[in-house]
Design a protein around this motif. Sequence first.
Motif: not given
Length: 191
Positions: A114-120
């Motif tokens: 989820a954090l990766a897919m937020e493109r942080v």
Amino acid sequence: MRYVDLTLQVKKTNRVYKQAEVQPKKNIVMGHVGTHFDIYGDIQVPLEYMQTRGILFDVSHIKDREITLDDIDLDYVKPGDFVMIRTGSIERHPYGSGLYFSQSTQFSWEIIQALAMERVCFIGIDAPDLRKGHEHVEADKLCLRYGTFVLENLTNLEQIKPNEVCKVMTMWFEDPEATGIKCRVVAIQPE
């Protein structure tokens, strides 16, 4: 403005430092000592990652289970952020101790994705890894597919106000031979 250095300074007397010094490829292994991110393949960090919006989540009360999506409110997170997660691992066990590496809090696959897919830009933790063993590399590579780097071994996260926006400055020196890139990370908060 208040500046908080999140970089773990490792002394030459530390067990991890001593072990790295005697490795055949010392220059490569040293990149994994202290605050750093792992890198796989020919990847360069975009220069705009040097200055990011930061947000800290404090999950240091969780000790007996994985960190999950229920523990972090993704509504605070925006693409391009530096997401800092205080697990308390580095406060409970000294860096370099066996317990620091074996007892650090893990993250669920769901929250990593989820954090990766937020493109942080960065996920910064006060622990040695998001997942243990061979899953460490898998988690890092999953994040890298979305342009997200995992910064390990941050310190002083208790000095950052949770769920409040700050600015984070991250500096690194790329080395084409390295698999671990040392970093200097400073959070800047309004007084």
